[in-house]
Every structure is written in C-alpha cells, then in structure tokens.
Design an enzyme around this catalytic site. Structure first.
Site, PDB file in Angstrom:
ATOM      1  N   SER A 237       0.953  -1.300   0.006  1.00  0.00           N
ATOM      2  CA  SER A 237      -0.151   0.062  -0.037  1.00  0.00           C
ATOM      3  C   SER A 237       1.011   1.385  -0.039  1.00  0.00           C
ATOM      4  CB  SER A 237      -0.813  -0.124   1.124  1.00  0.00           C
ATOM      5  OG  SER A 237      -0.319   0.790   2.084  1.00  0.00           O
ATOM      6  N   LYS A 238       0.414   2.367  -0.749  1.00  0.00           N
ATOM      7  CA  LYS A 238       1.088   3.521  -0.841  1.00  0.00           C
ATOM      8  C   LYS A 238       1.367   4.021   0.709  1.00  0.00           C
ATOM      9  CE  LYS A 238      -1.521   5.533  -4.473  1.00  0.00           C
ATOM     10  NZ  LYS A 238      -2.236   6.468  -4.985  1.00  0.00           N
ATOM     11  N   ARG A 239       0.620   4.045   1.608  1.00  0.00           N
ATOM     12  CA  ARG A 239       0.806   4.452   2.923  1.00  0.00           C
ATOM     13  C   ARG A 239       1.809   3.820   3.528  1.00  0.00           C
ATOM     14  NH1 ARG A 239      -3.151   2.972   5.101  1.00  0.00           N
ATOM     15  NH2 ARG A 239      -4.240   2.274   3.459  1.00  0.00           N
TER      16      ARG A 239
END
Ligand code: GLU
Length: 467
Positions: A237-239
């Site tokens: 995930s990007k986060r």
C-alpha cells in the site's frame, strides 16, 4: 487470426506503482513474443484525482522500463477522457435495445429500500418503470439472469451468479460515463483481444464481460495477475510500503534489474538462475505459468538483483551510472570532488553495493577534507590496547614504503605478526582513522588512492585525538 492486442490502462492518480510496472511488463513481453501490439490507454476520467504530471510519470516510467513508445509494437497513448461521447453513445444504444434503463432513485432512497428488505444495495426497483432520461436519472445496466463464467488464464474458471450482481450504473445523473462502461467501450473500440491486469479487477470482470456481450462482442481473453504483498503478507500500500517505481529509480536501482526482478514475482524462467536477459523472458514468459498466490515484493531481494546487475556493468558503464549520484545532494563540498579519483576507486565499490545511492557513503572519505568519524566506530576500535601502537607503526612504515596496496599491506602485516594479532583486528583502527567507518571498500587500495601525505595526516590526527 489477427495478432493479439494487449493493453495497459493505468489511471494517472499518483506515483507509478511497482505493481503497475509488473502489469505493464507482462503485457509488453506478451505483445513482443506474439508479434502483437501493446496499447497504452490513460484512464483519466476521474478529474478530481488526475493530473498531467502523473500521466507524464507513467510515460517516463514505461520508457525507463524499456517499453519504448517508438517501437512498432507500441500504440498510444490514448486518453479515455477523449472518448466520453463514444461511451455515452454505447450506453444509449444499450438503452434502445432494452439492455439498460433509467433510474431516479437517490442514494438515500436505495439505502432506505435496502433497510426495509434486509438486502444490500440497489434492488432493481426501476427495471420496469419505463422511466426516460431526466435530471439526476442514472442509466443502469439490466443484468440478465443466469451465470457468468470468466475464463481466466491465471485464475482458471471463475463462476459468478448473476443474481449477485446488481444493475450497475453506466451513466451518472449528470450524464458522465462510469468507469466500467468507459473501460469496456474503449477496449472494444481499440480492438483489445487480451486483458492482463491486477487481480483487484477480477470482481468487476463479470460485469465487464456482460457489457462486452451486450454490446455484441466476444469478450477478450482475461488474465488477472496476483497482488503484490509486503513482508507481513499485506497487500502493498502507498501508505505503508515503498511502492513508487520512481523512488527505486532515484535510489539507483538499475532499470534492467527492476525489470528482471518484477518478472520473477510469481514466475520464474527455466534453469537455475532467475537473473536472465529480457530476450529470454520474452521467449519464455507464459501467463499460464504465473502462480496465482500473492507475490512477496522483497526489497532485499531486489537489492541483491541490483547488485548482480551493477557487477555486470563494464567499468565505464558503472562510472556513467554513478554520475548522477555524485552530484547534487552529496556529503562532500562540490569543489572537492575529483572525477579521476572516483574513477580509480570505482572498481573497488562496484562489487560492493546494492543500489547506486550507496555510493556516496563508500567514497566520501576521498572527497572530504577530514573523514567524518562515526562515533560508534571510533569507540569500538580505538579502545583496543593496540590501537595507538598500530597507528604509530603505520605512521612510521607508510612514510617510506613502496606506495601501492601491497606495500601498504606489508607495513600492517609486519605489525600484526609482531603482536601475534589478526589482520582483521589491526585493520579496524586504521580504517576508522582514514575513512571514519568500520566498513567500506578494501582498505589498502583505498589508502593507495587517498595518497601517502593525506593518509599520514589522517593517521596523525587520529593518533593525537587518542591521547
Ligand atoms: N484504470 C485501471 C487501474 O488503473 C485499470 C483497469 C484495467 O486494467 O482494466 O486500475
């Protein structure tokens, strides 16, 4: 049969994700092997999240991966937003044929009805109400009865009961086309024969297949490739994770290494090594051989791949690849950098790095006026009872020895033997005095490059600091 047409259809809503890079490479490899075409379609219909900068990022990233827009196998980029009229026309045709209908229910009304019936989502209420277009009316697809079977080259046969698929929206209340419609109409318009994409789109696939059929076309060959997961087996995930291809590129992962690594996520070339040239990947890659369980995106393994690729560079190529990492944000004053000094140190570090961004820390001692002494390294190595003596012996011996790695080593060997120690031990204080660290390129060669005078000066400085 006509040559297959593959496509890559990213949405320009952020940095280019390594998962997207893998999908693009799959499509590119297949287009090359089959003599087919790779169509790039930018799905830029979400105006609130799109930006031209992301589109440029996609185009640059593909070029970096070797997906060359000048190749005869490459077509596009096309922009989905340019086809909005085509999407509307297709939707209205479905309406004219009774395959779609207008619906005026608001989101609140749909919720209200769902609450009353205890069933989720929209219940088909407007199917037979014969509504026409009107302000706020959405156009819904009339999902037929029965079952939809998606034949997927990676997943196998996947069955969906149509009564679990709600009559999804084709045109919004303001007349703009929804994603599923735009995606299918574009694929039909671009004569796409093979859809290879991320697994997250599998739940959409029965709807899309129904649309293909309703629009009078046989669906494409589907292949949904497994998600990439991190060390905790969670979807990248990007986060949480480093997912931007740009970031790996900036750290000095070589394009060839990245390409080779991405292709080994859930697939492997024949033979006992995964490090193979792109031409072999193109020859051997088959979707049928792609593992359908999630693939671990292992940053350490990527770095090991990259190390292998860095070592495969010729010395001149390595020096060239290093160039961007030796300017700009570097730990030494720019005017102290000396390209010829770097060139002589290059072979020492080429075999020792994972990513090109590791280079400055390995050579900074050559370009700093004084080495940056790491306090932990200092206290660990200078506390030994022989530290002062080894610095004295080096200071003495290096003054007159033949200047070269061998002569320098002979000086240290003599001291080491006279004390009955090991070279690994006696090297450490010398290395810290000269380079500031306990790890780095081979010591004697490093000292040779640094030069007699500067080495003596650093040893003297360390020696006086020690007393
Ligand atoms: N635009 C979609 C995405 O970026 C891809 C849809 C598709 O490949 O069909 O996720």
């Amino acid at each position: 049969m006509d040559a297959p047409r593959y496509r890559f259809a990213p949405s320009p809503t952020g940095f280019f994700h390594v998962g997207g890079a893998r999908t693009a490479l799959y499509n590119w490899a297949l287009a090359l092997r089959t003599g087919g075409t790779f169509v790039l379609r930018i799905e830029d219909t979400d105006e609130s999240r799109n930006s031209p900068e992301w589109t440029q990022g996609i185009i640059d990233a593909l070029a970096w991966l070797g997906i060359e827009s000048t190749s005869p196998r490459f077509e596009g980029p096309y922009f989905q937003s340019a086809n909005a009229e085509l999407h509307r026309v297709a939707a209205l045709r479905l309406h004219a044929e009774g395959k779609a209908y207008w619906c005026d229910l608001t989101a609140e009304q749909i919720q209200e009805r769902a609450k009353e019936s205890g069933r989720q989502g929209y219940d088909g209420y407007s199917r037979d109400r014969g509504l026409g277009p009107g302000p706020g009316h959405v156009l819904r697809f009339r999902v037929p009865e029965g079952m939809t079977v998606v034949d997927d080259l990676v997943r196998g046969r996947v069955e969906f009961q149509n009564d679990t698929i709600e009559d999804f929206v084709l045109l919004r209340g303001n007349g703009s086309p929804m994603f599923l419609l735009a995606n299918v109409v574009d694929d039909i318009e671009m004569r796409i024969t093979n859809v290879v994409r991320a697994e997250e789109h599998l739940p959409n696939t029965p709807k899309q297949q129904l649309l293909w059929e309703a629009l009078g076309h046989a669906p494409p060959v589907w292949a949904h490739v497994p998600v990439l997961v991190n060390e905790q087996r969670k979807k990248l995930s990007k986060r949480r994770d480093k997912v931007a291809l740009e970031q790996y590129r900036a750290e000095g992962i070589l394009a060839d290494a990245m390409v080779n690594y991405l292709m080994t996520l859930g697939w492997a070339p024949a033979g006992d090594t995964e490090i193979v040239p792109w031409s072999r990947i193109v020859d051997e890659f088959r979707l049928e051989d792609v593992n359908h369980s999630p693939a671990f995106f292992d940053v350490k393994k990527l770095s090991a791949f990259n190390g292998d690729y860095v070592r495969m560079l010729t010395p001149a190529e390595f020096i060239d690849a290093a160039r961007p990492f030796l300017a700009g944000d570097v730990p030494w004053p720019a005017d102290r950098f000396d390209q010829s000094v770097f060139d002589s140190a290059a072979p020492l570090i080429q075999t020792r790095i994972g990513a090109l961004a590791d280079i400055p820390a390995m050579v900074d001692f050559l370009f700093l006026a004084d080495p940056k002494i790491d306090p932990d390294a200092w206290s660990k190595t200078m506390a030994t009872e022989y530290a002062a003596d080894v610095l004295d012996a080096m200071s003495e011996g290096l003054r007159g020895c033949a200047w070269g790695a061998e002569g320098i080593k002979a000086v240290l060997d003599a001291f080491t033997e006279s004390r009955g120690l090991k070279l690994g031990k006696t090297q450490a204080p010398v290395r810290v005095a000269v380079t500031g660290r306990t790890v780095g390129p081979p010591l004697f060669e490093s000292i040779e490059i640094l030069g007699r005078e500067e080495t003596l000066r650093r040893i003297a400085a360390a020696r006086s600091r020690l007393t």
